[in-house]
Design a protein around this motif. Structure first.
Motif, PDB file in Angstrom:
ATOM      1  N   ARG A   1       0.242   7.671   1.299  1.00  0.00           N
ATOM      2  CA  ARG A   1      -0.713   7.483   1.256  1.00  0.00           C
ATOM      3  C   ARG A   1      -1.502   7.883  -0.418  1.00  0.00           C
ATOM      4  NH1 ARG A   1      -1.535   9.841   6.995  1.00  0.00           N
ATOM      5  NH2 ARG A   1       0.387   7.887   8.129  1.00  0.00           N
TER       6      ARG A   1
ATOM      7  N   ILE B   1      -9.623   7.363   2.258  1.00  0.00           N
ATOM      8  CA  ILE B   1      -7.831   7.548   3.367  1.00  0.00           C
ATOM      9  C   ILE B   1      -7.350   6.265   2.419  1.00  0.00           C
ATOM     10  CG2 ILE B   1      -5.298   7.674   4.130  1.00  0.00           C
ATOM     11  CD1 ILE B   1      -7.143  10.611   3.322  1.00  0.00           C
TER      12      ILE B   1
ATOM     13  N   TRP C   1      -3.528   3.363   2.488  1.00  0.00           N
ATOM     14  CA  TRP C   1      -1.964   3.324   2.430  1.00  0.00           C
ATOM     15  C   TRP C   1      -1.875   2.273   1.147  1.00  0.00           C
ATOM     16  CZ3 TRP C   1      -0.244   5.518   7.147  1.00  0.00           C
ATOM     17  CH2 TRP C   1      -1.608   6.028   7.739  1.00  0.00           C
TER      18      TRP C   1
ATOM     19  N   THR D   1      -3.547  -0.996  -2.206  1.00  0.00           N
ATOM     20  CA  THR D   1      -3.271   0.114  -0.990  1.00  0.00           C
ATOM     21  C   THR D   1      -5.174  -0.646  -0.407  1.00  0.00           C
ATOM     22  OG1 THR D   1      -5.435   0.979  -1.820  1.00  0.00           O
ATOM     23  CG2 THR D   1      -3.744   2.141  -2.927  1.00  0.00           C
TER      24      THR D   1
END
Length: 136
Positions: free
Chosen positions: A98, A113, A115, A132
């Protein structure tokens, strides 16, 4: 002008555009205590903290997916780190890690946030790019 000098100038220019601050980390599996009925988040290991450029992927319109009882919209972002960013020995950036945006000129991005879905490596790029997705 040599290729090395062109790359050095490009890397300096790319780094000058990195106005966000991020933390790249991996998180251990959560643990569930059947006695108390509580879940304890897994330990986090920080691999990098520092400057970055976080931007949405222009052609990505997002994808709606089902997550448990709710729909989640996956939006793609590209995170560029300085080309020379070191990682702890023996570590690689892997899907599932992350990236947290800890500071940004756009205050709405702070706390985001992301991933990790992939990372690209090359000796002839100006930044280290990590793909991401925002799973909110």
């Amino acid at each position: 002008m040599s290729l090395d000098s062109v790359l050095a100038a490009g890397r300096a220019a790319a780094e000058a555009r990195m106005r966000d601050t991020v933390r790249l980390y991996e998180q251990a599996e959560d643990t569930f205590d059947r006695t108390t009925g509580t879940t304890t988040p897994g330990a986090q290991t920080t691999l990098y903290t520092g400057k970055a450029r976080v931007k949405p992927v222009a052609q990505a319109s997002g994808e709606d997916v089902q997550a448990a009882d709710r729909e989640v919209r996956l939006l793609e972002y590209q995170v560029a780190l300085p080309w020379s960013t070191p990682l702890p020995s023996g570590k690689r950036v892997l899907p599932g890690m992350r990236i947290e945006v800890t500071a940004s000129p756009d205050a709405r991005m702070t706390g985001l946030i992301l991933w990790v879905t992939g990372a690209q490596f090359s000796g002839q790029t100006t930044a280290w790019r990590i793909t991401t997705e925002d799973r909110s």
